[in-house]
Design an enzyme around this catalytic site. Structure first.
Site, PDB file in Angstrom:
ATOM      1  N   SER A 198      79.086 117.201  61.592  1.00 57.67           N
ATOM      2  CA  SER A 198      77.680 117.566  61.480  1.00 57.67           C
ATOM      3  C   SER A 198      76.770 116.612  62.246  1.00 57.67           C
ATOM      4  O   SER A 198      77.055 115.428  62.366  1.00 57.67           O
ATOM      5  CB  SER A 198      77.295 117.559  60.002  1.00 57.67           C
ATOM      6  OG  SER A 198      75.902 117.745  59.842  1.00 57.67           O
ATOM      7  N   GLY A 199      75.631 117.143  62.676  1.00 57.93           N
ATOM      8  CA  GLY A 199      74.581 116.298  63.242  1.00 57.93           C
ATOM      9  C   GLY A 199      73.684 115.722  62.172  1.00 57.93           C
ATOM     10  O   GLY A 199      72.704 115.033  62.486  1.00 57.93           O
ATOM     11  N   ASP A 200      73.999 116.003  60.898  1.00 56.55           N
ATOM     12  CA  ASP A 200      73.210 115.458  59.794  1.00 56.55           C
ATOM     13  C   ASP A 200      74.177 115.147  58.648  1.00 56.55           C
ATOM     14  O   ASP A 200      75.254 114.614  58.899  1.00 56.55           O
ATOM     15  CB  ASP A 200      72.099 116.459  59.422  1.00 56.55           C
ATOM     16  CG  ASP A 200      70.889 115.786  58.793  1.00 56.55           C
ATOM     17  OD1 ASP A 200      71.102 115.000  57.851  1.00 56.55           O
ATOM     18  OD2 ASP A 200      69.750 116.034  59.212  1.00 56.55           O
ATOM     19  N   ASP A 201      73.822 115.469  57.398  1.00 55.50           N
ATOM     20  CA  ASP A 201      74.730 115.194  56.287  1.00 55.50           C
ATOM     21  C   ASP A 201      75.823 116.266  56.218  1.00 55.50           C
ATOM     22  O   ASP A 201      75.558 117.439  56.455  1.00 55.50           O
ATOM     23  CB  ASP A 201      73.955 115.226  54.961  1.00 55.50           C
ATOM     24  CG  ASP A 201      72.790 114.233  54.944  1.00 55.50           C
ATOM     25  OD1 ASP A 201      73.000 113.076  55.350  1.00 55.50           O
ATOM     26  OD2 ASP A 201      71.686 114.619  54.517  1.00 55.50           O
ATOM     27  N   ASP A 213      73.098 120.148  58.736  1.00 61.01           N
ATOM     28  CA  ASP A 213      73.806 119.816  57.502  1.00 61.01           C
ATOM     29  C   ASP A 213      74.904 120.858  57.230  1.00 61.01           C
ATOM     30  O   ASP A 213      74.709 122.041  57.515  1.00 61.01           O
ATOM     31  CB  ASP A 213      72.869 119.867  56.291  1.00 61.01           C
ATOM     32  CG  ASP A 213      71.699 118.891  56.367  1.00 61.01           C
ATOM     33  OD1 ASP A 213      71.186 118.651  57.458  1.00 61.01           O
ATOM     34  OD2 ASP A 213      71.294 118.407  55.291  1.00 61.01           O
TER      35      ASP A 213
END
Ligand code: NAG
Ligand code: NAG
Ligand code: NAG
Ligand code: NAG
Ligand code: NAG
Length: 496
Positions: A267-270, A248
């Site tokens: 990002s690999g998330d939010d 994130d």
């Protein structure tokens, strides 16, 4: 305390330095009186930057035995530098700046102090240690009850701090590289005993300014202010591989008065996730995230949201304003995630002017996010979601559906407002809207929304609500700060 290492410089240099400080003070007064005057002229060796407060003392990492060769550990150097400079962190101490020169500075976690600036030269790279024994184990956060990845403690964050006042992390766009690949692979193969550390985490702090730095490859979340207030993150670039786990970008957690602007995040998330604690632990701490503005964010997050609210929101989330948001390749725009057991609320969320390209869903809300710290959560702690506005949204290349809105049975998400929204999606998608347990109004939405969102008029002007006041955090003013570039000592290793 010992004298500053800076005082080891030749007496002539010292004299020059004090003359310059005097000259600078004089010109600052002059430009203060005549508002048209340019900022204090910089001379060779002097640089300027913007921050809420300037510092009276400056020292270089190289003066504390730092070696910028990318392989020597600088953990002791960073810790003793901050320790030394903390002598200026008290009332009337003038504050201090730690200058990180060009070079590659490998280090394990270290903490910051108050009235302190960490300044990175444009070619400075702080590298996260690959020796896991260098990462101390610290207590879990009280509002989470446990580590996020694993039950129990967690690894310290690379740059940390508790109970701080007036901290800046800035520079000429220098880099902090967590070298997270080691952590991602250990996490994926379940080889970690503790929860991964973050790149920057401050707890119980007031006035934290992070600007003009690039953050790379965090082991997990990048910037995590928690139980804190008056946080500004500005002009920060955050990059992680889009398949890296839980990387994130910026996660304000039980924080109030937060301003995030002009950031670019992959990002690999939010890209941004606003949180406030997890189930019964977050309810017990009861600290909301509120009065938060996110503007001019550009986001790439193919596996998650541009801005997520939750899923940990048990202290409550309210008064969030997001505007001028751009995304290319993301799962959803401003997403709400919660579950029975979380309690609290997500309310008064205002979003306007989003331009989204290549989205899975434009709108996504979930009341059944199955992730709990343990099985002790209270099933009667039902979160309230209400007053959520989206206005002026253009989405192209929507490849799944315009919206997936799933509230909680018996506790529908209410007061949703959508106005002036266009979602351009594949004509083969027969059900552009999925809506259960949600209620709201809409105007000028294409394709036409579900009936649950057509329950009345948006308002006289066809617009959803957006606050007209400004938040106090928008009034935080920045100063032009000048500093003398500390001479490069032989240990610094140069900029290669
Ligand atoms: C940093 O501060 C945290 C919390 O106060 C503490 O647990 C940790 O040991 C400190 N780390 C270092 C390296 O001093
Ligand atoms: C920091 O502040 C919190 C909340 O006021 C307090 O509980 C905690 O003991 C403080 N920690 C330190 C290290 O002073
Ligand atoms: C940010 O860094 C760039 C690149 O070195 C520099 O030109 C600029 O003045 C910095 N901006 C601020 C606000 O410090
Ligand atoms: C900072 O560096 C990053 C990565 O190299 C770059 O993408 C970004 O544009 C730079 N930002 C500024 C303000 O110079
Ligand atoms: C609708 O949204 C678009 C995109 O933000 C904007 O350009 C346009 O002015 C808006 N229309 C109205 C009537 O506000």
């Amino acid at each position: 305390m010992a004298a500053s290492p800076m005082l080891n410089a030749s007496p002539l240099l010292q004299l020059l330095r004090s003359v310059c400080v005097l000259l600078l003070a004089a010109s600052a007064t002059v430009s203060g009186r005549h508002h048209t005057a340019p900022p204090a002229a910089s001379r060779t060796g002097q640089s300027m930057y913007l921050a809420p407060n300037c510092r009276a003392h400056t020292a270089s990492l190289a003066d504390f035995g730092g070696v910028g060769d990318g392989t020597t550990s600088n953990t002791a150097a960073f810790r003793s530098a901050v320790d030394h400079l903390s002598q200026y962190s008290g009332e009337g101490g003038g504050g201090a700046m730690l200058y990180v020169p060009a070079g590659k500075w490998l280090t394990g976690p270290f903490n910051l102090t108050s009235h302190f600036t960490l300044f990175l030269h444009s070619d400075a790279v702080i590298l996260g240690s690959q020796d896991i024994s260098e990462w101390p184990i610290i207590d879990p956060l009280p509002s989470y009850g446990r580590g996020r990845d694993k039950i129990g403690g967690r690894y310290a964050s690379l740059i940390g701090g508790s109970n701080l006042t007036d901290v800046a992390i800035t520079g000429n766009n220098g880099t902090i590289d967590g070298q997270g690949a080691l952590w991602w692979s250990k996490f994926k193969s379940n080889k970690l005993k503790y929860t991964r550390g973050y790149l920057i985490e401050v707890l119980w702090s007031d006035t934290v300014f992070i600007s003009n730095v690039t953050l790379l490859n965090s082991p997990a979340w990048n910037i995590h202010p928690v139980y804190s207030r008056n946080i500004v993150v500005q002009g920060v670039t955050i990059l992680a591989p889009t398949r890296s786990p839980n990387t994130d970008g910026i996660n304000p957690d039980s924080c109030s008065h937060v301003r995030i602007e002009d950031c670019y995040i992959v990002s690999g998330d939010d890209c941004v996730a606003i949180k406030s604690g997890w189930d019964e632990y977050g309810i017990a701490v009861g600290m909301p995230s509120e009065h938060i503005v996110v503007r001019r964010l550009t986001c790439v997050s193919p596996t998650s949201a541009v801005i997520a609210l939750g899923s940990e929101m048990s202290g409550g989330i309210r008064d969030v304003r997001a505007e001028d948001i751009a995304a290319v390749d993301s799962e959803s725009g401003v997403r709400i995630k919660t579950a029975v057991g979380r309690g609290a609320y997500v309310r008064d969320v205002f979003v306007r002017r989003m331009t989204l390209e290549r989205m899975k869903w434009v709108f996504w809300m979930t009341g059944n996010y199955k992730s709990h710290p343990d099985d002790k959560f209270d099933p009667s702690a039902v979160p309230v979601v209400e007053g959520i506005s989206y206005q002026d949204v253009v989405a192209t290349g929507v490849y799944k559906a315009a919206a997936r809105l799933e509230g909680i049975q018996g506790a529908p998400f209410r007061g949703i407002c959508l106005a002036n929204v266009t979602a351009e999606l594949d004509k083969s998608k027969k059900y552009p809207w999925t809506c259960t347990d949600v209620e709201g109004v809409s105007a000028n939405v294409t394709p036409a929304p579900c009936e649950a969102l057509q329950q009345g008029d948006v308002g006289g002007d066809g617009a959803c609500p957006f606050p007209t006041d400004t938040l106090p955090i928008d009034q935080l003013t920045l100063q032009q700060c000048a500093y003398d570039v500390p001479p490069t000592s032989p240990g610094a290793g140069g900029g290669n």
